[in-house]
Motif scaffolding. Structure first.
Motif, PDB file in Angstrom:
ATOM      1  N   GLN A 157       0.838  -1.190   0.000  1.00 28.68           N
ATOM      2  CA  GLN A 157       0.000   0.000   0.000  1.00 28.68           C
ATOM      3  C   GLN A 157       0.876   1.245   0.000  1.00 28.68           C
ATOM      4  O   GLN A 157       1.735   1.396   0.875  1.00 28.68           O
ATOM      5  CB  GLN A 157      -0.881   0.027   1.264  1.00 28.68           C
ATOM      6  N   ALA A 158       0.625   2.120  -0.936  1.00 31.42           N
ATOM      7  CA  ALA A 158       1.343   3.392  -0.975  1.00 31.42           C
ATOM      8  C   ALA A 158       0.334   4.518  -0.804  1.00 31.42           C
ATOM      9  O   ALA A 158      -0.833   4.383  -1.173  1.00 31.42           O
ATOM     10  CB  ALA A 158       2.085   3.535  -2.298  1.00 31.42           C
ATOM     11  N   LEU A 159       0.795   5.602  -0.223  1.00 32.64           N
ATOM     12  CA  LEU A 159      -0.058   6.781  -0.087  1.00 32.64           C
ATOM     13  C   LEU A 159       0.808   7.997  -0.351  1.00 32.64           C
ATOM     14  O   LEU A 159       1.939   8.071   0.129  1.00 32.64           O
ATOM     15  CB  LEU A 159      -0.673   6.846   1.320  1.00 32.64           C
ATOM     16  N   ALA A 162      -2.725  14.449  -8.568  1.00 32.03           N
ATOM     17  CA  ALA A 162      -3.970  15.160  -8.300  1.00 32.03           C
ATOM     18  C   ALA A 162      -5.024  14.218  -7.722  1.00 32.03           C
ATOM     19  O   ALA A 162      -5.066  13.038  -8.043  1.00 32.03           O
ATOM     20  CB  ALA A 162      -4.474  15.791  -9.593  1.00 32.03           C
ATOM     21  N   GLY A 163      -5.866  14.785  -6.892  1.00 31.09           N
ATOM     22  CA  GLY A 163      -6.976  14.019  -6.341  1.00 31.09           C
ATOM     23  C   GLY A 163      -6.735  13.498  -4.936  1.00 31.09           C
ATOM     24  O   GLY A 163      -7.640  12.958  -4.308  1.00 31.09           O
ATOM     25  N   PRO A 168     -12.539  13.390  -2.976  1.00 33.58           N
ATOM     26  CA  PRO A 168     -13.475  12.470  -2.342  1.00 33.58           C
ATOM     27  C   PRO A 168     -13.157  10.992  -2.498  1.00 33.58           C
ATOM     28  O   PRO A 168     -13.819  10.173  -1.863  1.00 33.58           O
ATOM     29  CB  PRO A 168     -14.815  12.804  -3.024  1.00 33.58           C
ATOM     30  N   ALA A 169     -12.154  10.615  -3.284  1.00 30.63           N
ATOM     31  CA  ALA A 169     -11.815   9.189  -3.399  1.00 30.63           C
ATOM     32  C   ALA A 169     -10.655   8.813  -2.482  1.00 30.63           C
ATOM     33  O   ALA A 169     -10.436   7.630  -2.225  1.00 30.63           O
ATOM     34  CB  ALA A 169     -11.453   8.844  -4.846  1.00 30.63           C
ATOM     35  N   VAL A 170      -9.889   9.798  -2.011  1.00 29.12           N
ATOM     36  CA  VAL A 170      -8.638   9.443  -1.334  1.00 29.12           C
ATOM     37  C   VAL A 170      -8.654   9.889   0.134  1.00 29.12           C
ATOM     38  O   VAL A 170      -8.895   9.078   1.026  1.00 29.12           O
ATOM     39  CB  VAL A 170      -7.413   9.985  -2.095  1.00 29.12           C
ATOM     40  N   LEU A 171      -8.417  11.169   0.417  1.00 29.70           N
ATOM     41  CA  LEU A 171      -8.371  11.609   1.817  1.00 29.70           C
ATOM     42  C   LEU A 171      -9.465  12.620   2.168  1.00 29.70           C
ATOM     43  O   LEU A 171      -9.757  12.813   3.350  1.00 29.70           O
ATOM     44  CB  LEU A 171      -6.995  12.225   2.141  1.00 29.70           C
ATOM     45  N   HIS A 172      -9.997  13.323   1.175  1.00 27.00           N
ATOM     46  CA  HIS A 172     -11.049  14.308   1.387  1.00 27.00           C
ATOM     47  C   HIS A 172     -10.634  15.302   2.462  1.00 27.00           C
ATOM     48  O   HIS A 172      -9.558  15.886   2.348  1.00 27.00           O
ATOM     49  CB  HIS A 172     -12.363  13.581   1.738  1.00 27.00           C
ATOM     50  N   TYR A 232      -9.905  14.693   5.604  1.00 31.69           N
ATOM     51  CA  TYR A 232      -9.149  14.113   6.717  1.00 31.69           C
ATOM     52  C   TYR A 232      -7.682  14.534   6.645  1.00 31.69           C
ATOM     53  O   TYR A 232      -7.113  14.698   5.572  1.00 31.69           O
ATOM     54  CB  TYR A 232      -9.282  12.592   6.696  1.00 31.69           C
TER      55      TYR A 232
END
Lengths: 256, 304
Positions: free
Chosen positions: B212-214, B222-223, B227-231, B233
């Protein structure tokens, strides 16, 4: 020149992938019949069951993260650059001829959500059934035999692309595009979004889709020498968390 | 596997339980500061290359010994009071690190039937360097059959304008146990985040179990804040338990109770003898609370 020699001698008599992975994505390199195969695979009407899935959009709409065309575009962009890139790289690696079972394990490790693993295998099973009828190929038969409950969809997509005479770059392009076309199409139903606006979201994402496909094909070519560990592993925590919640809903419009 | 065969480890046995005495100790600095002294920073603009290494082995009497415990510079190691039959090690931040350009590496190996718990004394604050160079922080963990590693560091905080590439790789033998926590905070209080790219790769018996990478912050694809990744938070974390006794039936996948305005989390079984808690929260305190709640549920289900 062929880009791989991994296939056993029983490999399909179809045109092998002949395009260097460094070729620009977008398939201007695909030849006649293969170019049509690319369109056929990208067509939402291809009978592989993708229309029943929202790519996480239903969960995102339900908790207000996606509300309109602008937030849909943000959602699609995030999905494209994370799990979209991973799917595109897995697909391209499968087209290159990497061991599909090793890629299937790599997909498991990159998919911590059981709901998303189940969805990916279900979509893989459905695509494999269609692909074996459309582009018969011993490699597809072998995968069906070793993964009767379904392999991960990007792995099947990559093998299908190969059977159809497409290149790794084509497979990456297909997976990258699917990662955004699914949510955008679903949003039309979920938000009663104007279909023209949904199409405009996809059109504006085109440069991002092309860039992700090119990056995916590049890392897949690295994986030929270094193994599946060289493939990207980008995660999207909200897609995982949303998928787990969505799987528990008693009533839903989309399967995922 | 990689990282263990021949790490560039030439560190003197610099620290065996006395980091607090290190005359080079520098308190963690506020915004963008650079320590003026320190064990391995020779001047302004200097970067640090530091490696720490620990090796835990069963001592044959039901306990665990630490034949190798060597840190340097910002990676000082201190052994703590043993816990049951297990050894404890604390990574002590002896100076502010990592700064841009730094290269840090920690290697931990747990031998057959040994037990090791590793924590850190404070959060790791990633700070900008002078030239905008990214810093690298690599953690390499190996656990042999019957060994147990609890790798529970404090979070990594990506301060404004920092740029850190962090990798954690764990190679587990069949029958090894691992409890691993991994937390990232997007900036210190009320500041925008720096850039952080992390990748956690766990192999069990030679096969990939979790990868898992972040990536977030300025310059990340981008992104990441969409709303798909961290929004909205500002903190992301994972708690992983790998245990040979786990089966797919031990723990069903479930969301953890939380108010989505503050955080959300889920417990998910992996495709192997492992469960993962994935959590997001608006701050580090709420993130830890979610991971702790999930850990309690896992411990209840596994009876550990």
């Amino acid at each position: 020149m062929t880009t791989t020699s991994e296939l056993p001698t029983t490999a399909p008599a179809m045109t092998p992938a002949t395009t260097p992975v460094t070729a620009a994505p977008g398939a201007s390199d695909a030849q006649g019949a293969a170019r049509t195969a690319l369109l056929l695979l990208a067509d939402g009407r291809f009978p592989a069951g993708g229309h029943a899935h929202s790519g996480g959009a239903e969960a995102a709409v339900a908790d207000g993260r996606v509300r309109d065309a602008a937030t849909l575009a943000d959602f699609c962009r995030g999905r494209l650059h994370t799990t979209g890139l991973v799917a595109a790289a897995l697909a391209a690696a499968a087209t290159f001829g990497l061991d599909p079972l090793a890629l299937d394990d790599a997909a498991d490790a990159r998919t911590p959500s059981p709901a998303l693993r189940a969805t990916s295998r279900k979509l893989g099973r459905q695509l494999l059934r269609a692909a074996r009828a459309v582009w018969p190929d011993p490699a597809l038969d072998r995968l069906a035999a070793t993964r009767p409950r379904g392999a991960h969809q990007p792995v099947v997509l990559g093998l299908t692309a190969r059977a159809a005479g497409l290149s790794p770059a084509d497979a990456a392009q297909l997976a990258a595009y699917e990662s955004v076309s699914g949510p955008a199409t679903a949003a039309v139903r979920l938000l009663s979004l104007d279909p023209f606006h949904a199409a405009a979201v996809l059109a504006r994402l085109a440069p991002d889709v092309d860039a992700v496909a090119a990056e995916a094909a590049r890392t897949a070519s690295l994986a030929v020498a270094e193994g599946p560990g060289a493939l990207p592993a980008c995660s999207a925590p909200l897609l995982d968390l949303g998928a787990e919640e969505h799987a528990g809903w008693p009533v839903r419009l989309f399967a995922s | 596997m990689n990282g263990l065969a021949g790490p560039a480890w030439s560190a003197p046995v610099a620290d065996r339980g006395g980091a607090a005495d290190d005359p080079g100790s520098t308190p963690r600095l506020p915004v963008g500061g650079r320590p003026s002294g320190g064990a391995t920073r020779s001047g302004p603009g200097a970067t640090t290359s530091a490696a720490a290494r620990m090796h835990a082995v069963a001592d044959g009497r039901g306990g665990t010994a630490l034949p190798v415990l060597a840190g340097e510079g910002p990676l000082a190691l201190r052994s703590g009071r043993p816990d049951g039959g297990g050894a404890r090690v604390m990574v002590v931040g002896a100076m502010s690190a990592p700064l841009g350009g730094d290269r840090l590496r920690i290697t931990a190996e747990v031998g057959d039937d040994a037990r090791l718990t590793v924590g850190s004394a404070a959060a790791t604050v990633s700070l900008p360097g002078r030239d905008g160079e990214p810093a690298a922080y690599d953690v390499r963990l190996t656990v042999r059959a019957g060994g147990t590693l609890h790798w529970l560091p404090e979070p990594v905080i990506a301060a404004h304008r920092s740029d850190l590439r962090m990798t954690t790789r764990a190679d587990l033998a069949h029958g090894a146990r691992l409890l691993l926590r991994d937390e990232q905070i997007l900036g210190r209080h009320a500041e925008p985040p720096g850039r952080l790219t992390t990748r956690l790769t766990v192999h069990l018996d030679g096969r990939p179990l979790l990868d898992q990478a972040l990536s977030f912050g300025p310059g990340a694809p981008a992104g990441w804040n969409g709303p798909a990744v961290l929004h909205h938070y500002r903190a992301a974390g994972q708690l992983l338990l790998v245990d040979p006794s786990l089966t797919p039936d031990t723990l069903a996948s479930r969301p953890l109770p939380a108010d989505p305005a503050h955080g959300r989390a889920a417990i998910t079984p992996l495709a192997g003898p492992a469960v993962l808690i994935t959590a997001l929260a608006v701050d580090g305190r709420r993130l830890r609370r979610l991971l702790d709640a999930g850990r309690a549920e896992i411990e209840e289900a596994t009876g550990s």
